[in-house]
Design a protein around this motif. Structure first.
Motif, PDB file in Angstrom:
ATOM      1  N   ILE A 104     -14.197  16.239  -6.378  1.00 35.87           N
ATOM      2  CA  ILE A 104     -13.972  16.586  -4.922  1.00 35.87           C
ATOM      3  C   ILE A 104     -13.064  17.517  -4.629  1.00 35.87           C
ATOM      4  O   ILE A 104     -13.215  18.380  -3.599  1.00 35.87           O
ATOM      5  CB  ILE A 104     -13.876  15.351  -3.948  1.00 35.87           C
ATOM      6  CG1 ILE A 104     -15.234  14.140  -4.271  1.00 35.87           C
ATOM      7  CG2 ILE A 104     -13.656  15.527  -2.542  1.00 35.87           C
ATOM      8  CD1 ILE A 104     -14.799  12.749  -3.601  1.00 35.87           C
ATOM      9  N   HIS A 107     -13.404  21.412  -4.500  1.00 39.18           N
ATOM     10  CA  HIS A 107     -14.097  22.343  -3.503  1.00 39.18           C
ATOM     11  C   HIS A 107     -13.309  22.415  -2.191  1.00 39.18           C
ATOM     12  O   HIS A 107     -12.068  22.092  -2.120  1.00 39.18           O
ATOM     13  CB  HIS A 107     -15.218  21.179  -3.076  1.00 39.18           C
ATOM     14  CG  HIS A 107     -16.460  20.772  -4.005  1.00 39.18           C
ATOM     15  ND1 HIS A 107     -16.119  20.160  -5.221  1.00 39.18           N
ATOM     16  CD2 HIS A 107     -17.581  21.220  -4.169  1.00 39.18           C
ATOM     17  CE1 HIS A 107     -17.119  20.024  -5.992  1.00 39.18           C
ATOM     18  NE2 HIS A 107     -18.179  20.657  -5.322  1.00 39.18           N
ATOM     19  N   GLN A 109     -12.202  22.120   0.901  1.00 38.74           N
ATOM     20  CA  GLN A 109     -12.112  20.819   1.663  1.00 38.74           C
ATOM     21  C   GLN A 109     -12.594  21.041   3.035  1.00 38.74           C
ATOM     22  O   GLN A 109     -12.664  19.768   3.704  1.00 38.74           O
ATOM     23  CB  GLN A 109     -10.586  20.443   1.764  1.00 38.74           C
ATOM     24  CG  GLN A 109      -9.980  20.018   0.469  1.00 38.74           C
ATOM     25  CD  GLN A 109     -10.589  18.993  -0.345  1.00 38.74           C
ATOM     26  OE1 GLN A 109     -10.613  17.647  -0.191  1.00 38.74           O
ATOM     27  NE2 GLN A 109     -11.697  19.538  -1.437  1.00 38.74           N
ATOM     28  N   ALA A 113     -19.854  18.422   2.609  1.00 34.60           N
ATOM     29  CA  ALA A 113     -20.415  17.810   1.590  1.00 34.60           C
ATOM     30  C   ALA A 113     -21.560  17.022   1.874  1.00 34.60           C
ATOM     31  O   ALA A 113     -22.519  16.828   0.962  1.00 34.60           O
ATOM     32  CB  ALA A 113     -19.189  16.888   1.169  1.00 34.60           C
ATOM     33  N   THR A 122     -17.041  16.402   5.593  1.00 37.77           N
ATOM     34  CA  THR A 122     -16.401  17.524   4.662  1.00 37.77           C
ATOM     35  C   THR A 122     -16.209  16.888   3.192  1.00 37.77           C
ATOM     36  O   THR A 122     -15.765  15.724   3.168  1.00 37.77           O
ATOM     37  CB  THR A 122     -15.383  18.257   5.270  1.00 37.77           C
ATOM     38  OG1 THR A 122     -14.499  17.202   5.411  1.00 37.77           O
ATOM     39  CG2 THR A 122     -15.825  18.690   6.715  1.00 37.77           C
ATOM     40  N   TRP A 123     -15.968  17.971   2.377  1.00 42.45           N
ATOM     41  CA  TRP A 123     -15.236  17.288   1.030  1.00 42.45           C
ATOM     42  C   TRP A 123     -13.754  16.719   1.188  1.00 42.45           C
ATOM     43  O   TRP A 123     -13.725  15.758   0.679  1.00 42.45           O
ATOM     44  CB  TRP A 123     -15.052  18.561   0.062  1.00 42.45           C
ATOM     45  CG  TRP A 123     -16.667  19.104  -0.229  1.00 42.45           C
ATOM     46  CD1 TRP A 123     -17.411  20.238  -0.042  1.00 42.45           C
ATOM     47  CD2 TRP A 123     -17.368  18.309  -1.232  1.00 42.45           C
ATOM     48  NE1 TRP A 123     -18.423  20.167  -0.551  1.00 42.45           N
ATOM     49  CE2 TRP A 123     -18.393  19.054  -1.385  1.00 42.45           C
ATOM     50  CE3 TRP A 123     -17.107  17.260  -2.103  1.00 42.45           C
ATOM     51  CZ2 TRP A 123     -19.482  18.659  -2.432  1.00 42.45           C
ATOM     52  CZ3 TRP A 123     -18.100  17.062  -3.055  1.00 42.45           C
ATOM     53  CH2 TRP A 123     -19.199  17.687  -3.124  1.00 42.45           C
ATOM     54  N   PRO A 356     -23.724  13.062  -1.874  1.00 45.86           N
ATOM     55  CA  PRO A 356     -22.879  14.228  -2.711  1.00 45.86           C
ATOM     56  C   PRO A 356     -22.258  13.594  -3.803  1.00 45.86           C
ATOM     57  O   PRO A 356     -21.949  12.350  -3.803  1.00 45.86           O
ATOM     58  CB  PRO A 356     -21.992  14.821  -1.709  1.00 45.86           C
ATOM     59  CG  PRO A 356     -21.897  13.405  -0.899  1.00 45.86           C
ATOM     60  CD  PRO A 356     -23.265  12.783  -0.763  1.00 45.86           C
TER      61      PRO A 356
END
Length: 431
Positions: A104, A107, A109, A113, A122-123, A356
């Protein structure tokens, strides 16, 4: 002077881009989802299982995520028995969660996601949720209700279909020798990949896999061209040789596993790539054409039916499936799409556009136990850590673990599964 090979690649790239442009303009682009097929019995030994029929007689739940009631989450959390997932304690989830967190954190942030009806994350929010669960693990033995107190559970609707997979062990040799004549291939250097999402948002998450021949871009060789016509012969791509072609096929379907060597040692064999062709089930084809009885649809039964077709006949039957997977030898256990080892009875293969990679996924499902024993409902805490060529939309593949003992379970999972994604309440409060 520009080298000829550079000119050829430029021409091929230009041709591909022209096709992509026309597809974008006229709306004929591939969308990454195959047509819905009618429901059918599971083809044992293969993960290609059509989705459930999509036309219910009565209106079903809204597609997407919706928050579960607090008491529902609390009841579910109390039912989780971590030992049913082959773990000795909640703390055993620490390493698998750290693997998810590393994925995670690689990615952006701030990027999304999850982008589904009812839930956008979001990530960064996903990673914060995983970090909070890691910190909470020591307290869960005495107070599992903390999972409901500290997290919001979003239920996925409609219920996905769960299937199973595992890491098989097959007889193979790292050098050619009598009795081992079927090659296991490494990834060819001429297999090219193109990320279509870089050219149009409609193709996000899709890739074009091809080879070049002069100025032309062509689909990569299919199973018939590789195993019957010898398209890869003489290129030094063999990493091992197996006793039976069905073992290689089965290894390809599962995605990774072990080689049982003649001296008794084992080597990990890991997924390296795929030829981009659509999967078609050979076992189902054999059933439909009368080459095998339904009650013989297991690993040994399919092998026996193939042998009855003769040396050439069994290769023809296997060639019904054009999809082909390439491998590499490894020193670590089978890895998922997050680039980290999978954890049996915990790791899940999902469609990342729905669930995800890295997500915490509470689930409840009926699972097989042992031959002759009834199925058992399991309440578990899964981690989305892998993907699959046919795991699209509302589909989940449950990684059962390593070796023949997990084969029985993996081949007999085909159930609707109650599925949630777990998100930190603290994270949601700071949206």
């Amino acid at each position: 002077m520009i080298p000829p090979i550079t000119v050829r690649r430029f021409r091929v790239a230009a041709a591909i881009l022209t096709v992509l442009f026309l597809l974008a303009v006229f709306g004929c682009a591939p969308r990454g989802k195959r047509p819905v097929e009618p429901a059918a019995p599971k083809t044992v030994g293969e993960k290609h299982i059509p989705a459930l029929e999509t036309a219910p007689k009565t209106p079903g739940p809204v597609r997407g995520f919706s928050p579960a009631a607090q008491d529902t989450a609390e009841t579910f959390a109390r039912h989780i028995d971590i030992k049913e997932q082959d773990l000795t304690s909640w703390k055993d989830l620490g390493l698998p969660l750290l693997r998810s967190l590393e994925y995670i954190q690689a990615h952006d942030q701030t990027a999304l996601a999850v982008r589904q009806p009812g839930l956008r994350l979001t990530w960064g929010q996903l990673g914060s949720s995983v970090s909070e669960l890691i910190a909470l693990l020591p307290a869960l033995k005495k107070n599992p209700e903390l999972l409901a107190e500290r997290f919001t559970w979003y239920r996925l609707a409609p219920e996905p279909l769960m299937t199973g997979y595992y890491a098989p062990a097959i007889d193979a040799s790292l050098t050619p020798r009598p009795g081992y004549k079927y090659p296991i291939y490494g990834l060819p250097a001429d297999l090219e990949r193109l990320d279509l999402g870089e050219f149009h948002p409609r193709w996000r998450g899709q890739r074009l896999i091809y080879r070049t021949e002069g100025d032309k871009a062509l689909p990569y060789f299919d199973r018939r061209e590789i195993d019957i016509d010898g398209a890869l012969n003489g290129r030094g791509l063999e990493i091992a040789w197996a006793k039976h072609p069905w073992d290689i096929y089965h290894l390809q379907v599962q995605g990774s596993g072990f080689l049982r060597l003649p001296d008794g040692d084992f080597r990990y064999v890991l997924y390296a790539g795929q030829n981009g062709r659509r999967f078609r089930s050979t076992a189902r084809y054999m059933l439909e054409t009368g080459k095998i009885a339904r009650n013989k649809l297991d690993r040994d039964g399919i092998r026996s039916a193939l042998d009855k077709a003769g040396s050439e006949g069994k290769m023809e039957l296997l060639a019904h499936n054009p999809s082909y997977v390439f491998f590499k030898l490894g020193d670590v256990p089978p890895e998922g799409s997050i680039g980290k080892p999978l954890t049996g009875m915990v790791s899940l293969a999902t469609d990342p556009s729905v669930l995800p990679l890295g997500a915490i996924v509470p689930f409840s499902v009926e699972l097989p136990t042992e031959p002759g024993q009834p199925r058992k409902r399991v309440y578990g805490l899964g981690l989305a850590q892998d993907t699959g060529g046919v795991i699209k939309g509302h589909r989940i593949d449950f990684y059962c673990g390593i070796g023949d003992k997990k084969e029985y379970m993996a081949f007999r999972i085909k159930n609707p599964v109650t599925t949630y994604i777990m998100v930190s309440k603290r994270v949601l409060a700071h949206k």
